[in-house]
Write a protein that holds these residues in place. Structure first.
Motif, PDB file in Angstrom:
ATOM      1  N   GLU A  17      31.024  98.387   2.168  1.00 21.42           N
ATOM      2  CA  GLU A  17      29.906  99.329   1.724  1.00 21.42           C
ATOM      3  C   GLU A  17      30.002 100.659   2.575  1.00 21.42           C
ATOM      4  O   GLU A  17      29.962 101.783   1.797  1.00 21.42           O
ATOM      5  CB  GLU A  17      28.420  98.613   2.109  1.00 21.42           C
ATOM      6  CG  GLU A  17      27.285  99.627   2.345  1.00 21.42           C
ATOM      7  CD  GLU A  17      26.285  98.731   2.908  1.00 21.42           C
ATOM      8  OE1 GLU A  17      25.528  99.633   3.795  1.00 21.42           O
ATOM      9  OE2 GLU A  17      26.009  97.688   2.833  1.00 21.42           O
ATOM     10  N   LEU A  18      30.360 100.759   3.781  1.00 22.23           N
ATOM     11  CA  LEU A  18      30.502 101.929   4.505  1.00 22.23           C
ATOM     12  C   LEU A  18      31.720 102.924   4.068  1.00 22.23           C
ATOM     13  O   LEU A  18      31.723 104.043   3.829  1.00 22.23           O
ATOM     14  CB  LEU A  18      30.594 101.932   6.067  1.00 22.23           C
ATOM     15  CG  LEU A  18      29.306 101.041   6.765  1.00 22.23           C
ATOM     16  CD1 LEU A  18      29.757 100.617   8.051  1.00 22.23           C
ATOM     17  CD2 LEU A  18      28.296 102.233   6.754  1.00 22.23           C
ATOM     18  N   ARG A  19      32.823 102.124   3.629  1.00 21.07           N
ATOM     19  CA  ARG A  19      34.022 102.608   3.239  1.00 21.07           C
ATOM     20  C   ARG A  19      33.539 103.480   1.712  1.00 21.07           C
ATOM     21  O   ARG A  19      33.898 104.551   1.717  1.00 21.07           O
ATOM     22  CB  ARG A  19      35.213 101.817   2.853  1.00 21.07           C
ATOM     23  CG  ARG A  19      36.235 102.346   2.707  1.00 21.07           C
ATOM     24  CD  ARG A  19      37.493 101.424   2.537  1.00 21.07           C
ATOM     25  NE  ARG A  19      37.247 100.116   1.886  1.00 21.07           N
ATOM     26  CZ  ARG A  19      37.291  99.885   0.362  1.00 21.07           C
ATOM     27  NH1 ARG A  19      37.546 101.105  -0.413  1.00 21.07           N
ATOM     28  NH2 ARG A  19      36.739  98.803  -0.311  1.00 21.07           N
ATOM     29  N   PHE A  63      32.098 105.370  11.602  1.00 20.32           N
ATOM     30  CA  PHE A  63      30.935 105.437  10.647  1.00 20.32           C
ATOM     31  C   PHE A  63      29.595 105.720  11.290  1.00 20.32           C
ATOM     32  O   PHE A  63      28.493 106.095  10.620  1.00 20.32           O
ATOM     33  CB  PHE A  63      31.010 103.869   9.857  1.00 20.32           C
ATOM     34  CG  PHE A  63      32.003 104.017   8.936  1.00 20.32           C
ATOM     35  CD1 PHE A  63      32.156 104.703   7.677  1.00 20.32           C
ATOM     36  CD2 PHE A  63      32.736 102.771   8.904  1.00 20.32           C
ATOM     37  CE1 PHE A  63      33.239 104.348   6.869  1.00 20.32           C
ATOM     38  CE2 PHE A  63      33.656 102.501   8.368  1.00 20.32           C
ATOM     39  CZ  PHE A  63      34.051 103.315   7.084  1.00 20.32           C
ATOM     40  N   ASN A  64      29.597 106.123  12.721  1.00 22.54           N
ATOM     41  CA  ASN A  64      28.557 106.508  13.102  1.00 22.54           C
ATOM     42  C   ASN A  64      27.140 105.531  12.898  1.00 22.54           C
ATOM     43  O   ASN A  64      26.149 105.619  12.531  1.00 22.54           O
ATOM     44  CB  ASN A  64      27.963 107.726  12.921  1.00 22.54           C
ATOM     45  CG  ASN A  64      26.812 108.360  13.819  1.00 22.54           C
ATOM     46  OD1 ASN A  64      26.569 108.148  14.898  1.00 22.54           O
ATOM     47  ND2 ASN A  64      25.970 109.314  13.244  1.00 22.54           N
ATOM     48  N   VAL A  65      27.568 104.252  13.037  1.00 17.61           N
ATOM     49  CA  VAL A  65      26.548 102.953  12.923  1.00 17.61           C
ATOM     50  C   VAL A  65      26.726 102.313  14.179  1.00 17.61           C
ATOM     51  O   VAL A  65      27.606 102.453  14.966  1.00 17.61           O
ATOM     52  CB  VAL A  65      26.628 102.337  11.755  1.00 17.61           C
ATOM     53  CG1 VAL A  65      26.700 103.202  10.374  1.00 17.61           C
ATOM     54  CG2 VAL A  65      28.092 101.493  11.625  1.00 17.61           C
ATOM     55  N   THR A  66      26.024 101.213  14.427  1.00 17.88           N
ATOM     56  CA  THR A  66      25.750 100.299  15.602  1.00 17.88           C
ATOM     57  C   THR A  66      26.756  99.077  15.048  1.00 17.88           C
ATOM     58  O   THR A  66      27.005  98.859  13.876  1.00 17.88           O
ATOM     59  CB  THR A  66      24.596  99.763  16.002  1.00 17.88           C
ATOM     60  OG1 THR A  66      23.965  99.059  14.666  1.00 17.88           O
ATOM     61  CG2 THR A  66      23.329 100.923  16.224  1.00 17.88           C
ATOM     62  N   THR A  67      27.235  98.643  15.986  1.00 23.67           N
ATOM     63  CA  THR A  67      28.099  97.451  16.008  1.00 23.67           C
ATOM     64  C   THR A  67      27.353  96.071  15.203  1.00 23.67           C
ATOM     65  O   THR A  67      27.813  95.403  14.280  1.00 23.67           O
ATOM     66  CB  THR A  67      28.773  97.016  17.259  1.00 23.67           C
ATOM     67  OG1 THR A  67      27.793  96.558  17.918  1.00 23.67           O
ATOM     68  CG2 THR A  67      29.870  97.889  17.636  1.00 23.67           C
ATOM     69  N   ASP A  68      25.926  96.124  15.816  1.00 21.75           N
ATOM     70  CA  ASP A  68      25.017  95.096  15.124  1.00 21.75           C
ATOM     71  C   ASP A  68      24.866  95.355  13.711  1.00 21.75           C
ATOM     72  O   ASP A  68      25.008  94.429  12.910  1.00 21.75           O
ATOM     73  CB  ASP A  68      23.524  95.258  15.702  1.00 21.75           C
ATOM     74  CG  ASP A  68      23.669  94.533  17.046  1.00 21.75           C
ATOM     75  OD1 ASP A  68      24.792  93.999  17.527  1.00 21.75           O
ATOM     76  OD2 ASP A  68      22.792  94.700  17.922  1.00 21.75           O
ATOM     77  N   LEU A  89      38.585  97.106  17.463  1.00 24.75           N
ATOM     78  CA  LEU A  89      38.466  97.594  16.053  1.00 24.75           C
ATOM     79  C   LEU A  89      36.922  97.723  15.578  1.00 24.75           C
ATOM     80  O   LEU A  89      36.351  98.640  14.843  1.00 24.75           O
ATOM     81  CB  LEU A  89      39.105  96.641  14.945  1.00 24.75           C
ATOM     82  CG  LEU A  89      39.106  97.144  13.334  1.00 24.75           C
ATOM     83  CD1 LEU A  89      39.353  98.347  13.297  1.00 24.75           C
ATOM     84  CD2 LEU A  89      39.908  96.067  12.535  1.00 24.75           C
ATOM     85  N   LEU A  90      36.131  96.734  15.787  1.00 23.19           N
ATOM     86  CA  LEU A  90      34.817  96.875  15.496  1.00 23.19           C
ATOM     87  C   LEU A  90      34.153  98.121  16.280  1.00 23.19           C
ATOM     88  O   LEU A  90      33.361  98.937  15.436  1.00 23.19           O
ATOM     89  CB  LEU A  90      33.896  95.481  16.321  1.00 23.19           C
ATOM     90  CG  LEU A  90      32.538  95.687  16.272  1.00 23.19           C
ATOM     91  CD1 LEU A  90      32.051  95.670  14.777  1.00 23.19           C
ATOM     92  CD2 LEU A  90      31.939  94.480  16.784  1.00 23.19           C
ATOM     93  N   ILE A  91      34.485  98.177  17.497  1.00 26.18           N
ATOM     94  CA  ILE A  91      33.866  99.486  18.041  1.00 26.18           C
ATOM     95  C   ILE A  91      34.349 100.940  17.392  1.00 26.18           C
ATOM     96  O   ILE A  91      33.676 101.759  17.092  1.00 26.18           O
ATOM     97  CB  ILE A  91      34.213  99.386  19.488  1.00 26.18           C
ATOM     98  CG1 ILE A  91      33.465  98.372  20.398  1.00 26.18           C
ATOM     99  CG2 ILE A  91      33.839 100.920  20.319  1.00 26.18           C
ATOM    100  CD1 ILE A  91      33.872  98.038  21.631  1.00 26.18           C
ATOM    101  N   GLY A  92      35.852 100.933  17.164  1.00 26.85           N
ATOM    102  CA  GLY A  92      36.276 101.858  16.309  1.00 26.85           C
ATOM    103  C   GLY A  92      35.421 102.095  15.203  1.00 26.85           C
ATOM    104  O   GLY A  92      35.307 103.232  14.688  1.00 26.85           O
ATOM    105  N   LEU A  93      35.385 101.180  14.189  1.00 26.12           N
ATOM    106  CA  LEU A  93      34.665 101.241  13.098  1.00 26.12           C
ATOM    107  C   LEU A  93      33.207 101.892  13.211  1.00 26.12           C
ATOM    108  O   LEU A  93      32.766 102.711  12.359  1.00 26.12           O
ATOM    109  CB  LEU A  93      34.792  99.937  12.196  1.00 26.12           C
ATOM    110  CG  LEU A  93      35.870  99.380  11.720  1.00 26.12           C
ATOM    111  CD1 LEU A  93      35.880  98.232  11.216  1.00 26.12           C
ATOM    112  CD2 LEU A  93      36.516 100.451  10.562  1.00 26.12           C
ATOM    113  N   ALA A  94      32.528 101.237  14.122  1.00 24.40           N
ATOM    114  CA  ALA A  94      31.058 101.739  14.431  1.00 24.40           C
ATOM    115  C   ALA A  94      31.188 103.406  14.786  1.00 24.40           C
ATOM    116  O   ALA A  94      30.340 103.912  14.340  1.00 24.40           O
ATOM    117  CB  ALA A  94      30.674 100.931  15.662  1.00 24.40           C
ATOM    118  N   GLN A  95      32.026 103.642  15.492  1.00 22.94           N
ATOM    119  CA  GLN A  95      32.150 105.017  16.090  1.00 22.94           C
ATOM    120  C   GLN A  95      32.620 105.930  14.892  1.00 22.94           C
ATOM    121  O   GLN A  95      31.983 107.192  14.621  1.00 22.94           O
ATOM    122  CB  GLN A  95      32.956 105.180  17.157  1.00 22.94           C
ATOM    123  CG  GLN A  95      32.655 104.645  18.473  1.00 22.94           C
ATOM    124  CD  GLN A  95      33.720 104.872  19.565  1.00 22.94           C
ATOM    125  OE1 GLN A  95      34.902 104.825  19.284  1.00 22.94           O
ATOM    126  NE2 GLN A  95      33.189 104.781  20.814  1.00 22.94           N
TER     127      GLN A  95
END
Length: 116
Positions: free
Chosen positions: A7-9, A52-57, A44-50
């Motif tokens: 969705e974010l991508r 896309f500027n969203v929370t890991t949750d 990777l989770l943290i990298g994606l969150a950063q």
């Protein structure tokens, strides 16, 4: 529920290959994660969150809130204060801007001494 990474991508008009280059993994890794065939590392989770500027949750589907709104509100107030300071700085002539930067440098030095 649609995969949040997909969705974010897609919301950024990206393909998997482009996203993989931004977060340092292979396109196959992104594909497997989006198809729920593979899990992702914490890094990777943290990298994606950063990225896309969203929370890991949000990525994990634990919340529908993309960002920490309390933190964003606090940062917004701080940025408004800093913006006013920048405007005042910009109104100074070049000499006084140098004096201002020197004062800041001295204050930082004094602060460092107080902490020791």
């Amino acid at each position: 529920m649609e995969n949040r990474i997909r969705e974010l991508r897609k919301s950024r008009g990206m393909n998997q290959d482009s996203l993989s280059g931004h977060v340092g993994v292979s396109q196959q890794t992104i594909s497997k994660i989006e198809r729920d065939i593979s899990t992702m590392s914490v890094e990777l989770l943290i990298g994606l969150a950063q990225y896309f500027n969203v929370t890991t949750d949000y990525i994990l589907g634990l919340t529908d809130e993309k960002r920490n709104l309390q933190l964003e509100n606090r940062m917004s107030r701080r940025l408004e204060d800093y913006y006013n300071l920048v405007v005042e700085y910009e109104e100074l002539d070049e000499h006084n801007q140098r004096v201002f930067r020197k004062i800041i440098s001295v204050l930082k030095g004094l602060q460092g001494n107080e902490e020791n």
